[in-house]
Design a protein around this motif. Structure first.
Motif, PDB file in Angstrom:
ATOM      1  N   ILE A 165       5.600 -51.662   5.951  1.00 56.39           N
ATOM      2  CA  ILE A 165       5.584 -50.402   6.699  1.00 56.39           C
ATOM      3  C   ILE A 165       4.182 -50.101   7.210  1.00 56.39           C
ATOM      4  CG2 ILE A 165       5.848 -47.898   6.452  1.00 56.39           C
ATOM      5  CD1 ILE A 165       8.234 -48.495   4.625  1.00 56.39           C
ATOM      6  N   VAL A 166       3.165 -50.339   6.380  1.00 55.05           N
ATOM      7  CA  VAL A 166       1.783 -50.097   6.796  1.00 55.05           C
ATOM      8  C   VAL A 166       1.377 -51.058   7.899  1.00 55.05           C
ATOM      9  CG1 VAL A 166      -0.612 -50.245   6.011  1.00 55.05           C
ATOM     10  CG2 VAL A 166       1.063 -49.049   4.647  1.00 55.05           C
ATOM     11  N   THR A 167       1.805 -52.299   7.805  1.00 55.17           N
ATOM     12  CA  THR A 167       1.485 -53.267   8.838  1.00 55.17           C
ATOM     13  C   THR A 167       2.112 -52.875  10.172  1.00 55.17           C
ATOM     14  OG1 THR A 167       1.478 -54.967   7.122  1.00 55.17           O
ATOM     15  CG2 THR A 167       1.471 -55.715   9.386  1.00 55.17           C
ATOM     16  N   ARG A 168       3.292 -52.324  10.123  1.00 61.15           N
ATOM     17  CA  ARG A 168       3.984 -51.965  11.361  1.00 61.15           C
ATOM     18  C   ARG A 168       3.511 -50.644  11.951  1.00 61.15           C
ATOM     19  NH1 ARG A 168      10.400 -52.114  12.633  1.00 61.15           N
ATOM     20  NH2 ARG A 168      10.239 -51.096  14.646  1.00 61.15           N
ATOM     21  N   PHE A 169       3.289 -49.621  11.105  1.00 60.48           N
ATOM     22  CA  PHE A 169       2.998 -48.282  11.607  1.00 60.48           C
ATOM     23  C   PHE A 169       1.550 -47.842  11.415  1.00 60.48           C
ATOM     24  CE2 PHE A 169       7.565 -48.089  10.560  1.00 60.48           C
ATOM     25  CZ  PHE A 169       8.049 -47.827  11.830  1.00 60.48           C
ATOM     26  N   GLY A 170       0.726 -48.632  10.768  1.00 57.68           N
ATOM     27  CA  GLY A 170      -0.654 -48.230  10.514  1.00 57.68           C
ATOM     28  C   GLY A 170      -0.761 -47.452   9.210  1.00 57.68           C
ATOM     29  N   LEU A 171      -1.966 -46.976   8.931  1.00 56.90           N
ATOM     30  CA  LEU A 171      -2.207 -46.303   7.658  1.00 56.90           C
ATOM     31  C   LEU A 171      -1.769 -44.848   7.627  1.00 56.90           C
ATOM     32  CD1 LEU A 171      -5.762 -47.674   6.843  1.00 56.90           C
ATOM     33  CD2 LEU A 171      -3.630 -48.259   5.722  1.00 56.90           C
ATOM     34  N   TRP A 172      -1.996 -44.133   8.703  1.00 56.44           N
ATOM     35  CA  TRP A 172      -1.836 -42.677   8.660  1.00 56.44           C
ATOM     36  C   TRP A 172      -0.388 -42.211   8.740  1.00 56.44           C
ATOM     37  CZ3 TRP A 172      -5.584 -40.276   6.609  1.00 56.44           C
ATOM     38  CH2 TRP A 172      -6.865 -40.790   6.710  1.00 56.44           C
ATOM     39  N   ARG A 173       0.443 -42.912   9.462  1.00 55.29           N
ATOM     40  CA  ARG A 173       1.846 -42.472   9.561  1.00 55.29           C
ATOM     41  C   ARG A 173       2.589 -42.535   8.229  1.00 55.29           C
ATOM     42  NH1 ARG A 173       3.312 -45.266  15.258  1.00 55.29           N
ATOM     43  NH2 ARG A 173       2.216 -43.783  16.593  1.00 55.29           N
ATOM     44  N   ARG A 191       6.504 -40.784  -3.418  1.00 53.54           N
ATOM     45  CA  ARG A 191       5.467 -41.280  -4.329  1.00 53.54           C
ATOM     46  C   ARG A 191       5.081 -42.712  -4.000  1.00 53.54           C
ATOM     47  NH1 ARG A 191       1.911 -39.840  -6.259  1.00 53.54           N
ATOM     48  NH2 ARG A 191       1.916 -41.156  -8.069  1.00 53.54           N
ATOM     49  N   ALA A 192       6.003 -43.487  -3.470  1.00 48.82           N
ATOM     50  CA  ALA A 192       5.714 -44.890  -3.208  1.00 48.82           C
ATOM     51  C   ALA A 192       5.081 -45.120  -1.844  1.00 48.82           C
ATOM     52  CB  ALA A 192       6.994 -45.707  -3.316  1.00 48.82           C
ATOM     53  N   SER A 193       5.504 -44.393  -0.825  1.00 46.55           N
ATOM     54  CA  SER A 193       5.025 -44.705   0.519  1.00 46.55           C
ATOM     55  C   SER A 193       3.538 -44.440   0.730  1.00 46.55           C
ATOM     56  CB  SER A 193       5.871 -43.988   1.572  1.00 46.55           C
ATOM     57  OG  SER A 193       5.789 -42.609   1.420  1.00 46.55           O
ATOM     58  N   PRO A 194       2.915 -43.388   0.181  1.00 46.93           N
ATOM     59  CA  PRO A 194       1.472 -43.275   0.397  1.00 46.93           C
ATOM     60  C   PRO A 194       0.634 -44.067  -0.601  1.00 46.93           C
ATOM     61  CG  PRO A 194       2.290 -41.241  -0.546  1.00 46.93           C
ATOM     62  CD  PRO A 194       3.461 -42.156  -0.345  1.00 46.93           C
ATOM     63  N   SER A 195       1.232 -44.674  -1.591  1.00 50.07           N
ATOM     64  CA  SER A 195       0.445 -45.376  -2.603  1.00 50.07           C
ATOM     65  C   SER A 195      -0.301 -46.573  -2.020  1.00 50.07           C
ATOM     66  CB  SER A 195       1.349 -45.858  -3.730  1.00 50.07           C
ATOM     67  OG  SER A 195       1.933 -44.770  -4.376  1.00 50.07           O
ATOM     68  N   ILE A 196       0.371 -47.383  -1.253  1.00 48.13           N
ATOM     69  CA  ILE A 196      -0.274 -48.559  -0.668  1.00 48.13           C
ATOM     70  C   ILE A 196      -1.289 -48.159   0.401  1.00 48.13           C
ATOM     71  CG2 ILE A 196       0.138 -50.699   0.611  1.00 48.13           C
ATOM     72  CD1 ILE A 196       0.961 -50.832  -2.319  1.00 48.13           C
ATOM     73  N   PRO A 197      -0.979 -47.217   1.313  1.00 45.79           N
ATOM     74  CA  PRO A 197      -2.013 -46.849   2.293  1.00 45.79           C
ATOM     75  C   PRO A 197      -3.265 -46.256   1.647  1.00 45.79           C
ATOM     76  CG  PRO A 197       0.101 -46.099   3.063  1.00 45.79           C
ATOM     77  CD  PRO A 197       0.298 -46.633   1.670  1.00 45.79           C
ATOM     78  N   CYS A 198      -3.125 -45.561   0.555  1.00 44.62           N
ATOM     79  CA  CYS A 198      -4.305 -45.009  -0.127  1.00 44.62           C
ATOM     80  C   CYS A 198      -5.159 -46.105  -0.749  1.00 44.62           C
ATOM     81  CB  CYS A 198      -3.880 -44.014  -1.194  1.00 44.62           C
ATOM     82  SG  CYS A 198      -3.259 -42.490  -0.502  1.00 44.62           S
ATOM     83  N   CYS A 199      -4.535 -47.210  -1.117  1.00 46.50           N
ATOM     84  CA  CYS A 199      -5.271 -48.307  -1.759  1.00 46.50           C
ATOM     85  C   CYS A 199      -5.662 -49.408  -0.778  1.00 46.50           C
ATOM     86  CB  CYS A 199      -4.404 -48.914  -2.863  1.00 46.50           C
ATOM     87  SG  CYS A 199      -3.983 -47.737  -4.152  1.00 46.50           S
TER      88      CYS A 199
END
Length: 104
Positions: free
Chosen positions: A45-53, A93-101
């Motif tokens: 998801i981060v690869t497709r939509f970037g970090l902030w979305r 809880r799961a979706s922002p965990s990877i973008p934060c790290c």
């Protein structure tokens, strides 16, 4: 956010009368969603939509899940009153965990 686990466990045990095993199983939907995201779904998801979305979407879902929990009645049922909030909370809880790290 982690206080939610404590408050929710107290609610299920003291108000609804759940056993410790039932409380643990009550958290299972959120934990399964968190596990699915940690196995690579979040990275895709981060690869497709970037970090902030995903980060903003996850925080919005967390607010929505907590709002659903705020309306739970005293003697509410799990499927009717808690399942939707639990699923949203797991996703949130799961979706922002990877973008934060994610490294900058």
């Amino acid at each position: 956010m982690f206080a939610w686990f404590f408050i929710s466990a107290l609610y299920m045990q003291l108000v609804l009368g759940y056993s410790p095993m039932q409380v643990g199983l009550g958290f299972l939907p959120a934990n399964l969603i968190m596990a699915a995201f940690s196995l690579g779904l979040s990275a895709k998801i981060v690869t497709r939509f970037g970090l902030w979305r995903p980060l903003a979407g996850g925080l919005l879902l967390a607010a929505t899940g907590l709002a659903l929990f705020a309306r739970v009645p005293v003697h509410g049922g799990f499927v009717v009153d808690r399942a939707a909030g639990m699923l949203l909370w797991g996703w949130a809880r799961a979706s922002p965990s990877i973008p934060c790290c994610w490294p900058p």
